[in-house]
Every structure is written in C-alpha cells, then in structure tokens.
Design a protein around this motif. Structure first.
Motif, PDB file in Angstrom:
ATOM      1  N   GLY A  54       0.838  -1.184   0.000  1.00 21.68           N
ATOM      2  CA  GLY A  54       0.000   0.000   0.000  1.00 21.68           C
ATOM      3  C   GLY A  54       0.877   1.238   0.000  1.00 21.68           C
ATOM      4  O   GLY A  54       1.923   1.271   0.658  1.00 21.68           O
ATOM      5  N   ILE A  55       0.494   2.229  -0.789  1.00 16.41           N
ATOM      6  CA  ILE A  55       1.187   3.521  -0.751  1.00 16.41           C
ATOM      7  C   ILE A  55       0.133   4.588  -0.497  1.00 16.41           C
ATOM      8  O   ILE A  55      -0.843   4.699  -1.244  1.00 16.41           O
ATOM      9  N   THR A  56       0.311   5.333   0.589  1.00 18.61           N
ATOM     10  CA  THR A  56      -0.571   6.446   0.886  1.00 18.61           C
ATOM     11  C   THR A  56       0.289   7.690   0.971  1.00 18.61           C
ATOM     12  O   THR A  56       1.301   7.695   1.675  1.00 18.61           O
ATOM     13  N   VAL A  57      -0.082   8.701   0.213  1.00 20.30           N
ATOM     14  CA  VAL A  57       0.656   9.962   0.289  1.00 20.30           C
ATOM     15  C   VAL A  57      -0.295  11.034   0.795  1.00 20.30           C
ATOM     16  O   VAL A  57      -1.384  11.217   0.230  1.00 20.30           O
ATOM     17  N   SER A  58       0.086  11.707   1.876  1.00 22.83           N
ATOM     18  CA  SER A  58      -0.711  12.854   2.325  1.00 22.83           C
ATOM     19  C   SER A  58       0.128  14.107   2.126  1.00 22.83           C
ATOM     20  O   SER A  58       1.354  14.083   2.223  1.00 22.83           O
ATOM     21  N   TYR A  59      -0.559  15.197   1.792  1.00 23.26           N
ATOM     22  CA  TYR A  59       0.117  16.459   1.476  1.00 23.26           C
ATOM     23  C   TYR A  59      -0.240  17.508   2.521  1.00 23.26           C
ATOM     24  O   TYR A  59      -1.402  17.579   2.958  1.00 23.26           O
TER      25      TYR A  59
END
Lengths: 116, 116
Positions: A54-59
C-alpha cells in the motif's frame, strides 16, 4: 483521485506498508483516518493505492501540520493498532515537494457532449 | 516491496496517475521502465501500487539523477506513449526526503523455524 495541490513548496508524507492479508477492521480504520486527516490544519490532499503493497501519500502545508497530525489522539490509537494487528512492515518518509508538473487529457469532446 | 533506501536526505519522485481501464501494452511498459530505472546512475529504489489510481515512487540520490532519468531516450518514448495511449491524467512531484522512520515486525519465530 489525484490530489489537487497548490504550487510548491509544500510537504508530503509517503507511507508505504505491507500488511497481513487478513486484517479485520483495517479498511474502516483507513477510511476513518483519511476523513480525519482532511479536517486537520494544513491538510492539502491525499492519495492512496494498494495491491501487493500500500502507498498512501498525504500532502501538508508545512512540517508543523505533519507533526500535529502524527500526534492526533485518534491517529495515535490507529498507529498503535496498526503495529499490533495489521502491519508486517511500513516506512514513512517526510518530504519537501520542490517541483511538480502534470498532464490532463483535453476534455473538449466530453464538454461539447454535455453542452448539447 | 518497500524500498530499502539509505538515510536521508535523498530524493523521491511521486508519480500519481489515472489511466484508461483498457490500456494494451501498459503493463509491459511499466515493468520495462522499472527495470530500466534500476540501471540508472543515482537510483535508490522503487515502490508501486495501483487500484483506482496508480502511485509509483522512485527514489534517487540527487536532482541530477532524476533529470538524467527523465531524459533517457527509452523513457522519453514511454512518456510519449503514456500521453497518447494510456493516461487520462497524471501528476509528478519531485521531493526531497528529509526524514524517515519505519516499523518491521520481529521475525524471530520465522527465523527459528528456518534454522531447525
């Protein structure tokens, strides 16, 4: 969806994870965390995909907003559960987004259909 | 797999994409690009996941290695094909990884099984 972020500079947290195939409660928790993150000061956006990993990117606007989110009480509880129940391995990387560029297919055909 | 990157600082390219459901040749091209990236100077690692959107993160020693990879001839051809055939939308973000941390489940049980 692809996050609509402002012009750089801003910050990103890349969270890459490997979890157990059986992970009861994980999906609900992940959804709740995405909702909760969106209410935090300095939040700019969120992208997530999962197959083998899983890859989750938050900005985020800045490092302070990332620190605040990491210390949010409900998020701390989710982090604890993640380590106890769901994750085999994870890595979080805190990054400064220095530059970005993109592409979007022209939607002229679609629009002209709608306007008819 | 989760990339084994060195201690920060290093660089990341977060490539988030939305593609057409039917995209012949895409998978082969994506695999070839992952292989080719790994042979480039300054390459540190690669992570990828896709469900509704695709997120691919490649890791690099510095901005020069990212520039070189972007200008690689076979990669330029793949970028052209991507815009012509596969992608509805994408965004690339060039980031400096300033800090990272991780978690890995203790593998003691697994190891003791193997050694017997």
């Amino acid at each position: 969806m692809i996050a609509k972020t402002p012009s750089p500079p801003y910050y990103a947290v890349i969270f890459t994870s490997l979890k157990f195939p059986e992970s009861e409660g994980y999906h609900e928790m992940a959804e709740r965390m995405a909702e909760l993150a969106a209410t935090q000061p300095g939040y700019l956006g969120y992208e997530s995909a999962r197959d083998e990993i899983g890859i989750t990117v938050s900005y985020w606007e800045n490092l302070d907003s990332i620190r605040n989110w990491k210390q949010n009480l409900e998020h701390l509880e989710a982090q604890r559960k993640g380590k106890e129940n769901w994750y085999v391995q994870y890595k979080a990387r805190i990054c400064k987004v220095e530059r970005d560029y993109g592409f979007e297919l022209a939607l002229a055909t679609e629009k002209s259909r709608i306007s008819k």
